[in-house]
Design a protein around this motif. Structure first.
Motif, mmCIF file in Angstrom:
data_model
loop_
_atom_site.group_PDB
_atom_site.id
_atom_site.type_symbol
_atom_site.label_atom_id
_atom_site.label_comp_id
_atom_site.label_asym_id
_atom_site.label_seq_id
_atom_site.Cartn_x
_atom_site.Cartn_y
_atom_site.Cartn_z
ATOM 1 N N GLU A 113 41.705 34.477 57.055
ATOM 2 C CA GLU A 113 40.239 34.474 57.085
ATOM 3 C C GLU A 113 39.730 33.070 56.773
ATOM 4 O O GLU A 113 40.152 32.451 55.785
ATOM 5 C CB GLU A 113 39.668 35.481 56.085
ATOM 6 N N TYR A 114 38.828 32.588 57.606
ATOM 7 C CA TYR A 114 38.236 31.268 57.391
ATOM 8 C C TYR A 114 37.362 31.293 56.146
ATOM 9 O O TYR A 114 36.528 32.191 55.976
ATOM 10 C CB TYR A 114 37.408 30.881 58.617
ATOM 11 N N VAL A 115 37.535 30.301 55.263
ATOM 12 C CA VAL A 115 36.768 30.277 54.019
ATOM 13 C C VAL A 115 35.902 29.030 53.875
ATOM 14 O O VAL A 115 35.121 28.929 52.929
ATOM 15 C CB VAL A 115 37.699 30.405 52.788
ATOM 16 N N GLY A 116 36.022 28.078 54.792
ATOM 17 C CA GLY A 116 35.186 26.876 54.721
ATOM 18 C C GLY A 116 35.928 25.639 55.188
ATOM 19 O O GLY A 116 37.132 25.681 55.487
ATOM 20 N N THR A 117 35.220 24.539 55.234
ATOM 21 C CA THR A 117 35.765 23.261 55.689
ATOM 22 C C THR A 117 35.718 22.244 54.563
ATOM 23 O O THR A 117 34.774 22.223 53.771
ATOM 24 C CB THR A 117 34.959 22.743 56.893
ATOM 25 N N GLU A 167 42.160 25.124 48.091
ATOM 26 C CA GLU A 167 42.324 26.148 47.057
ATOM 27 C C GLU A 167 40.976 26.450 46.402
ATOM 28 O O GLU A 167 40.601 27.621 46.232
ATOM 29 C CB GLU A 167 43.323 25.677 46.011
ATOM 30 N N THR A 168 40.257 25.401 46.036
ATOM 31 C CA THR A 168 38.936 25.586 45.420
ATOM 32 C C THR A 168 37.975 26.301 46.361
ATOM 33 O O THR A 168 37.221 27.195 45.954
ATOM 34 C CB THR A 168 38.354 24.218 45.021
ATOM 35 N N LYS A 169 38.007 25.916 47.630
ATOM 36 C CA LYS A 169 37.130 26.545 48.627
ATOM 37 C C LYS A 169 37.451 28.037 48.761
ATOM 38 O O LYS A 169 36.550 28.882 48.838
ATOM 39 C CB LYS A 169 37.305 25.839 49.967
ATOM 40 N N MET A 170 38.740 28.383 48.784
ATOM 41 C CA MET A 170 39.143 29.784 48.919
ATOM 42 C C MET A 170 38.710 30.619 47.709
ATOM 43 O O MET A 170 38.147 31.716 47.861
ATOM 44 C CB MET A 170 40.660 29.881 49.087
ATOM 45 N N GLY A 176 35.436 34.585 45.218
ATOM 46 C CA GLY A 176 34.891 34.875 43.902
ATOM 47 C C GLY A 176 35.997 35.214 42.922
ATOM 48 O O GLY A 176 35.856 36.084 42.060
ATOM 49 N N MET A 177 37.107 34.511 43.059
ATOM 50 C CA MET A 177 38.300 34.804 42.260
ATOM 51 C C MET A 177 38.507 33.738 41.193
ATOM 52 O O MET A 177 38.339 32.544 41.452
ATOM 53 C CB MET A 177 39.525 34.869 43.182
ATOM 54 N N SER A 178 38.874 34.157 40.003
ATOM 55 C CA SER A 178 39.156 33.227 38.911
ATOM 56 C C SER A 178 40.547 32.629 39.072
ATOM 57 O O SER A 178 41.407 33.180 39.767
ATOM 58 C CB SER A 178 39.069 33.954 37.571
ATOM 59 N N HIS A 179 40.778 31.498 38.415
ATOM 60 C CA HIS A 179 42.100 30.877 38.455
ATOM 61 C C HIS A 179 43.147 31.770 37.794
ATOM 62 O O HIS A 179 44.316 31.777 38.189
ATOM 63 C CB HIS A 179 42.063 29.508 37.772
ATOM 64 N N THR A 180 42.712 32.527 36.791
ATOM 65 C CA THR A 180 43.640 33.441 36.127
ATOM 66 C C THR A 180 44.149 34.502 37.088
ATOM 67 O O THR A 180 45.353 34.774 37.182
ATOM 68 C CB THR A 180 42.959 34.114 34.922
ATOM 69 N N SER A 239 37.095 42.111 54.875
ATOM 70 C CA SER A 239 36.890 40.698 54.555
ATOM 71 C C SER A 239 37.144 40.470 53.077
ATOM 72 O O SER A 239 36.909 41.344 52.228
ATOM 73 C CB SER A 239 35.451 40.299 54.894
ATOM 74 N N LEU A 240 37.614 39.284 52.751
ATOM 75 C CA LEU A 240 37.854 38.909 51.364
ATOM 76 C C LEU A 240 36.628 38.255 50.726
ATOM 77 O O LEU A 240 36.642 37.949 49.530
ATOM 78 C CB LEU A 240 39.040 37.948 51.259
ATOM 79 N N LYS A 241 35.585 38.027 51.498
ATOM 80 C CA LYS A 241 34.418 37.340 50.953
ATOM 81 C C LYS A 241 33.810 38.147 49.807
ATOM 82 O O LYS A 241 33.452 39.319 49.965
ATOM 83 C CB LYS A 241 33.370 37.106 52.039
ATOM 84 N N GLY A 242 33.731 37.504 48.633
ATOM 85 C CA GLY A 242 33.135 38.160 47.477
ATOM 86 C C GLY A 242 33.973 39.281 46.889
ATOM 87 O O GLY A 242 33.479 40.066 46.076
ATOM 88 N N ALA A 243 35.257 39.356 47.263
ATOM 89 C CA ALA A 243 36.084 40.491 46.815
ATOM 90 C C ALA A 243 36.413 40.438 45.324
ATOM 91 O O ALA A 243 36.742 41.452 44.712
ATOM 92 C CB ALA A 243 37.391 40.517 47.626
ATOM 93 N N GLY A 244 36.347 39.246 44.708
ATOM 94 C CA GLY A 244 36.582 39.157 43.276
ATOM 95 C C GLY A 244 38.041 39.060 42.894
ATOM 96 O O GLY A 244 38.865 38.552 43.654
ATOM 97 N N ASP A 245 38.360 39.561 41.697
ATOM 98 C CA ASP A 245 39.669 39.319 41.079
ATOM 99 C C ASP A 245 40.735 40.352 41.365
ATOM 100 O O ASP A 245 41.831 40.276 40.814
ATOM 101 C CB ASP A 245 39.509 39.200 39.566
#
Length: 294
Positions: free
Chosen positions: A203-207, A231-234, A239-243, A285-291
């Protein structure tokens, strides 16, 4: 015989020769009353022109001739705008390439974004800065075309269209979900479009645009140029934390550069970032899917 003589005189009058009528006054100079012909000039293309070609992949466009085509017929390239080289770029003995196209690239990047209605990298689109041919350059041409075309997939297969691409960022060319093709441990060959409600694994997440000056020469350089920013863009997109990212088993990211080495030298350092799923497919879609686990 008289009739023949009159016809001969009529022909002579058309040819403006003396001998068939009264003499005309003049200065006897046959040259000085004629205006000088304008200097030959290479015809310039116009914004809005559409073009067709025998090429089937964007990588082959530099080796073929484009033929102008009505825009309501199948075409693979549209001219968004036309600019002109100035300064040192206009003075060279050969047409500019690489870093000499930097100013033209900046101009085209903005013009294409305005034409498409947003960031062109977020659509299945390629951008080309087209300087004159060698022959046109030798003939004094100093224009460049800002050209765009549609792609069927990331691998660069051209997609002929009968409709204009204006506003396409929000239309049918908008990037979303896709299916990975030819995957190996560290790479893939292509990403083909797919509905996010159908099984897919990308899934495209940005440029992102890399600040690195040198064109990446190997896998380590590619990762240095795009890895952290993708990684940061994804994570932002999901909406996923680094943890949570650290505990994911199937989720990873990838990137696809939008230009080659010459385009990098001109200033195109951009890459499309994708969220990717290892060894399985999802239908959402993974957009806004969270943790949660992917």
């Amino acid at each position: 015989m008289k009739r023949i003589a009159l016809l001969a005189c009529a022909v002579a009058l058309v040819a403006a020769a003396a001998g068939c009528g009264p003499a005309q006054a003049g200065d006897g100079d046959l040259v000085d009353d004629w205006a000088m012909l304008a200097a030959a000039k290479v015809p310039e293309p116009a914004a809005g022109a559409c073009w067709t070609t025998t090429a089937t992949n964007v990588g082959d466009l530099g080796d073929v001739v484009l033929s102008q085509q009505p825009c309501d017929m199948d075409h693979v390239v549209e001219t968004v705008s036309v600019g002109h080289f100035t300064g040192d770029a206009a003075k060279g003995s050969s047409r500019p390439k690489g870093a000499a196209l930097a100013a033209a690239w900046t101009d085209c990047d903005k013009a294409v974004g305005d034409y498409l209605g947003g960031e062109w990298q977020s659509a299945r689109v390629f951008v080309v800065v087209n300087p004159p041919s060698d022959r046109q350059w030798d003939g004094g041409a100093r224009f460049y075309r800002c050209d765009i075309g549609a792609l069927r997939s990331e691998a660069g297969t051209l997609e002929p269209r009968k409709a204009t691409m204006k506003g396409a960022v929000a239309g049918d060319l908008k990037l979303g979900c896709g299916t990975l093709v030819g995957t190996t441990q560290n790479s893939w060959d292509d990403i083909t479009p797919a509905s996010c409600t159908d099984p897919h694994d990308a899934e495209y997440v940005g440029t992102v645009s890399s600040p690195v000056k040198e064109y990446p020469a190997d896998e380590k350089a590619y990762d240095a140029a795009f890895g952290k920013s993708c990684e940061t863009k994804m994570l932002s997109y999901i909406g996923m934390s680094h943890t949570s990212w650290g505990s994911q088993k199937a989720l990873y990211y990838g990137y696809w550069m939008t230009g080659d080495e010459d385009e990098w030298a001109a200033g195109n350092h951009s890459a499309r970032c994708y969220a990717m799923i290892d060894k399985k497919k999802i239908n959402r879609s993974l957009k806004g899917a969270g943790d949660g686990q992917v």
